[in-house]
Write a protein that holds these residues in place. Structure first.
Motif: not given
Length: 155
Positions: A12-13, A32-38, A51-56, A65-66
């Motif tokens: 979701q966004m 927006k640039q790094y979100l697709p890689r995570c 909360g949110v976390i993006l992991l790449e 942890i991006k």
């Protein structure tokens, strides 16, 4: 943390997700640039997004942890630590031996959180935020210029 806590994958966004990502990283174009890689995950308490976390994955041995953010009204209740612990498990499950993160040199609460969770400072990327961000960022009354990079072994 007495409530029902869940950390689950998300695609979701929503407006709330977007705001949390921007709380951790104010440059929407960079997010927006790094979100697709995570791999994105959300932390919910009693079904409320807090909360949110993006992991790449950077390579076979390293996960970054991006982006990690907790809604300001829920900060200082252990939820950031819960997301870091989740990131450690995620990295181990994906065969990585190292978890890394970068944060602002003026981001005192983040630096404290990461070090309490076992991260050690590995280097400072001088002028990272002046090179990569269009608008100046101020935290704690100080212009943010440098990124502090931290790492921990997860195996």
């Amino acid at each position: 943390m007495n409530n029902d806590i869940m950390i689950i994958p998300t695609s979701q966004m929503t407006k709330e997700h977007r705001q949390l990502y921007l709380n951790a990283d104010p440059d929407e174009q960079l997010v927006k640039q790094y979100l697709p890689r995570c791999s994105p995950f959300e932390l919910r308490v009693d079904d409320e997004l807090i909360g949110v976390i993006l992991l790449e994955p950077l390579d076979k041995q390293t996960v970054e942890i991006k982006n990690l953010a907790i809604d300001p009204q829920w900060q200082h209740h252990g939820y950031g630590k819960a997301l870091v612990q989740f990131a450690k498990r995620y990295a181990r499950l994906h065969g990585a031996s190292t978890l890394v993160v970068g944060t602002g040199s003026t981001s005192m609460a983040s630096l404290l959180l990461y070090q309490k969770c076992g991260f050690r400072i590995t280097n400072v990327d001088r002028d990272f935020f002046t090179r990569h961000y269009q608008q100046p960022i101020y935290e704690n009354g100080i212009r943010l210029r440098d990124m502090v990079r931290l790492a921990m072994t997860v195996k």
